[in-house]
Design an enzyme around this catalytic site. Structure first.
Site, PDB file in Angstrom:
ATOM      1  N   LYS A   1       1.938  18.370  -1.023  1.00  0.00           N
ATOM      2  CA  LYS A   1       1.990  18.888  -2.403  1.00  0.00           C
ATOM      3  C   LYS A   1       0.607  19.249  -2.922  1.00  0.00           C
ATOM      4  O   LYS A   1       0.404  20.321  -3.464  1.00  0.00           O
ATOM      5  CB  LYS A   1       2.579  17.844  -3.358  1.00  0.00           C
ATOM      6  CG  LYS A   1       4.066  17.661  -3.268  1.00  0.00           C
ATOM      7  CD  LYS A   1       4.579  16.853  -4.463  1.00  0.00           C
ATOM      8  CE  LYS A   1       3.899  15.515  -4.632  1.00  0.00           C
ATOM      9  NZ  LYS A   1       4.243  14.533  -3.601  1.00  0.00           N
TER      10      LYS A   1
ATOM     11  N   ARG B   1       8.202  11.702 -12.159  1.00  0.00           N
ATOM     12  CA  ARG B   1       8.579  10.880 -11.018  1.00  0.00           C
ATOM     13  C   ARG B   1       9.809  10.037 -11.302  1.00  0.00           C
ATOM     14  O   ARG B   1      10.307   9.365 -10.396  1.00  0.00           O
ATOM     15  CB  ARG B   1       7.425   9.935 -10.684  1.00  0.00           C
ATOM     16  CG  ARG B   1       6.530  10.393  -9.547  1.00  0.00           C
ATOM     17  CD  ARG B   1       5.397   9.396  -9.442  1.00  0.00           C
ATOM     18  NE  ARG B   1       4.759   9.354  -8.168  1.00  0.00           N
ATOM     19  CZ  ARG B   1       3.699  10.083  -7.825  1.00  0.00           C
ATOM     20  NH1 ARG B   1       3.220  10.975  -8.664  1.00  0.00           N
ATOM     21  NH2 ARG B   1       3.132   9.926  -6.659  1.00  0.00           N
TER      22      ARG B   1
ATOM     23  N   ARG C   1      -4.625  10.204   6.720  1.00  0.00           N
ATOM     24  CA  ARG C   1      -5.438  10.382   5.517  1.00  0.00           C
ATOM     25  C   ARG C   1      -6.138   9.078   5.152  1.00  0.00           C
ATOM     26  O   ARG C   1      -7.280   9.094   4.676  1.00  0.00           O
ATOM     27  CB  ARG C   1      -4.533  10.837   4.354  1.00  0.00           C
ATOM     28  CG  ARG C   1      -5.303  11.124   3.085  1.00  0.00           C
ATOM     29  CD  ARG C   1      -4.420  11.712   2.016  1.00  0.00           C
ATOM     30  NE  ARG C   1      -3.672  10.693   1.303  1.00  0.00           N
ATOM     31  CZ  ARG C   1      -2.723  10.943   0.406  1.00  0.00           C
ATOM     32  NH1 ARG C   1      -2.379  12.182   0.148  1.00  0.00           N
ATOM     33  NH2 ARG C   1      -2.103   9.973  -0.211  1.00  0.00           N
TER      34      ARG C   1
ATOM     35  N   ARG D   1      -8.275   5.825   0.702  1.00  0.00           N
ATOM     36  CA  ARG D   1      -7.648   5.561  -0.604  1.00  0.00           C
ATOM     37  C   ARG D   1      -7.054   4.165  -0.606  1.00  0.00           C
ATOM     38  O   ARG D   1      -6.375   3.783   0.340  1.00  0.00           O
ATOM     39  CB  ARG D   1      -6.543   6.600  -0.860  1.00  0.00           C
ATOM     40  CG  ARG D   1      -6.956   7.689  -1.816  1.00  0.00           C
ATOM     41  CD  ARG D   1      -5.919   8.782  -1.897  1.00  0.00           C
ATOM     42  NE  ARG D   1      -4.647   8.326  -2.462  1.00  0.00           N
ATOM     43  CZ  ARG D   1      -3.718   9.162  -2.928  1.00  0.00           C
ATOM     44  NH1 ARG D   1      -3.927  10.465  -2.889  1.00  0.00           N
ATOM     45  NH2 ARG D   1      -2.591   8.697  -3.404  1.00  0.00           N
TER      46      ARG D   1
ATOM     47  N   ARG E   1       5.348   3.386  -1.775  1.00  0.00           N
ATOM     48  CA  ARG E   1       5.346   4.698  -2.423  1.00  0.00           C
ATOM     49  C   ARG E   1       6.479   5.573  -1.900  1.00  0.00           C
ATOM     50  O   ARG E   1       7.139   6.264  -2.674  1.00  0.00           O
ATOM     51  CB  ARG E   1       3.981   5.379  -2.232  1.00  0.00           C
ATOM     52  CG  ARG E   1       2.926   4.827  -3.195  1.00  0.00           C
ATOM     53  CD  ARG E   1       1.512   4.972  -2.661  1.00  0.00           C
ATOM     54  NE  ARG E   1       1.168   6.338  -2.403  1.00  0.00           N
ATOM     55  CZ  ARG E   1       0.388   6.729  -1.377  1.00  0.00           C
ATOM     56  NH1 ARG E   1      -0.102   5.832  -0.540  1.00  0.00           N
ATOM     57  NH2 ARG E   1       0.102   7.985  -1.223  1.00  0.00           N
TER      58      ARG E   1
HETATM   59  P1  ADP Z   1       1.088  10.142  -3.792  1.00  0.00           P
HETATM   60  O1  ADP Z   1       2.046  11.214  -4.172  1.00  0.00           O
HETATM   61  O2  ADP Z   1       0.506  10.302  -2.439  1.00  0.00           O
HETATM   62  O3  ADP Z   1       1.593   8.741  -4.034  1.00  0.00           O
HETATM   63  P2  ADP Z   1      -0.483  10.688  -6.200  1.00  0.00           P
HETATM   64  O4  ADP Z   1      -1.917  10.991  -6.169  1.00  0.00           O
HETATM   65  O5  ADP Z   1       0.456  11.723  -6.690  1.00  0.00           O
HETATM   66  O6  ADP Z   1      -0.190  10.292  -4.688  1.00  0.00           O
HETATM   67  O7  ADP Z   1      -0.206   9.341  -7.034  1.00  0.00           O
HETATM   68  C1  ADP Z   1      -0.873   8.160  -6.744  1.00  0.00           C
HETATM   69  C2  ADP Z   1      -0.375   7.031  -7.634  1.00  0.00           C
HETATM   70  O8  ADP Z   1      -0.591   7.346  -9.013  1.00  0.00           O
HETATM   71  C3  ADP Z   1       1.100   6.688  -7.554  1.00  0.00           C
HETATM   72  O9  ADP Z   1       1.402   5.863  -6.449  1.00  0.00           O
HETATM   73  C4  ADP Z   1       1.310   5.976  -8.894  1.00  0.00           C
HETATM   74  O10 ADP Z   1       0.778   4.662  -8.861  1.00  0.00           O
HETATM   75  C5  ADP Z   1       0.441   6.795  -9.823  1.00  0.00           C
HETATM   76  N1  ADP Z   1       1.183   7.907 -10.464  1.00  0.00           N
HETATM   77  C6  ADP Z   1       0.901   9.241 -10.357  1.00  0.00           C
HETATM   78  N2  ADP Z   1       1.765   9.977 -11.062  1.00  0.00           N
HETATM   79  C7  ADP Z   1       2.648   9.109 -11.616  1.00  0.00           C
HETATM   80  C8  ADP Z   1       3.793   9.264 -12.446  1.00  0.00           C
HETATM   81  N3  ADP Z   1       4.228  10.456 -12.851  1.00  0.00           N
HETATM   82  N4  ADP Z   1       4.452   8.135 -12.826  1.00  0.00           N
HETATM   83  C9  ADP Z   1       4.036   6.918 -12.444  1.00  0.00           C
HETATM   84  N5  ADP Z   1       2.968   6.706 -11.656  1.00  0.00           N
HETATM   85  C10 ADP Z   1       2.273   7.779 -11.245  1.00  0.00           C
END
Ligand code: ADP
Length: 192
Positions: free
Chosen positions: A13, A88, A127, A133, A144
């Site tokens: 994404k 989400r 990654r 990370r 996740r």
């Molecule tokens: P990934 O999709 O690889 O998990 P992201 O960078 O999109 O990585 O998100 C990392 C973390 O940020 C998530 O695991 C969550 O803890 C938090 N996060 C991001 N966007 C949201 C959201 N819309 N609602 C809740 N938590 C979020």
């Protein structure tokens, strides 16, 4: 054009959102990036979300909704945006609908990047070695992906019932995936 990207972690994404943003001159709104910046800067929001983020859990809806509300009110979103990482959950999706209605906007297209879990997990593990990370530990990765299937994947149906979801095969080269995305954007009339 207002585009939403859905798909599991590791589907690509972020990579594709950056390419769409660059190609069409639109802001890439990635909630993960916003949270990582807040944590790096040690803001109150950053400090609050850090333990949740590190464990691979979901940040509470109300915090995320306010964050997106503020971001979508910035002037650079006037001609469109690429949303990546929000919504989400159902609560977030409904809040987004309300928010967009209030500012007389809508999602033109929802792209669902599809990859099998094995591919996603493999990419995330790779990654983890490259970027280090804190939420790329095996347990956080598992959490996740689990949360994606439980909370986020049902949103595909939510948007599909409105007829603007296009599935994209994410298990191919970056260029091939981007070509398919461009085709979808053109077919949807989102771009010329
Ligand atoms: P990934 O999709 O690889 O998990 P992201 O960078 O999109 O990585 O998100 C990392 C973390 O940020 C998530 O695991 C969550 O803890 C938090 N996060 C991001 N966007 C949201 C959201 N819309 N609602 C809740 N938590 C979020």
């Amino acid at each position: 054009m207002n585009v939403l990207l859905l798909g599991p972690q590791g589907a690509g994404k972020g990579t594709q959102a950056k390419r769409i943003a660059a190609e069409y001159g639109l802001p890439h709104i990635a909630t993960g990036d916003i949270l990582r910046r807040a944590m790096a800067d040690g803001t109150p929001l950053g400090r609050k979300v850090k333990p949740i983020y590190d464990s691979g859990g979901l940040v509470p809806d109300d915090l995320m909704i306010e964050l997106i509300r503020a971001r979508l009110s910035e002037p650079d979103t006037e001609h469109g945006f690429i949303l990546d990482g929000f919504p989400r959950t159902f609560v977030q999706a409904e809040a987004l609908d309300t928010m967009l209605r209030e500012i007389d906007k809508q999602l033109d297209l929802v792209l669902e990047l599809q990859v099998p879990d094995e591919v996603a997990a493999e990419r995330l593990t790779k990654r983890a070695t490259l970027e280090g990370r804190p939420d790329d530990t095996p347990e956080a990765i598992r959490r996740r992906l689990e949360l994606y299937h439980e909370e986020t994947e049902p949103l595909v149906e939510y948007y599909r019932s409105r007829g603007n979801v296009v599935g994209i095969h994410g298990d191919r080269s970056e260029n091939e995936v981007f070509a398919e995305i461009q085709q979808a954007l053109e077919q949807a009339g989102a771009v010329a």
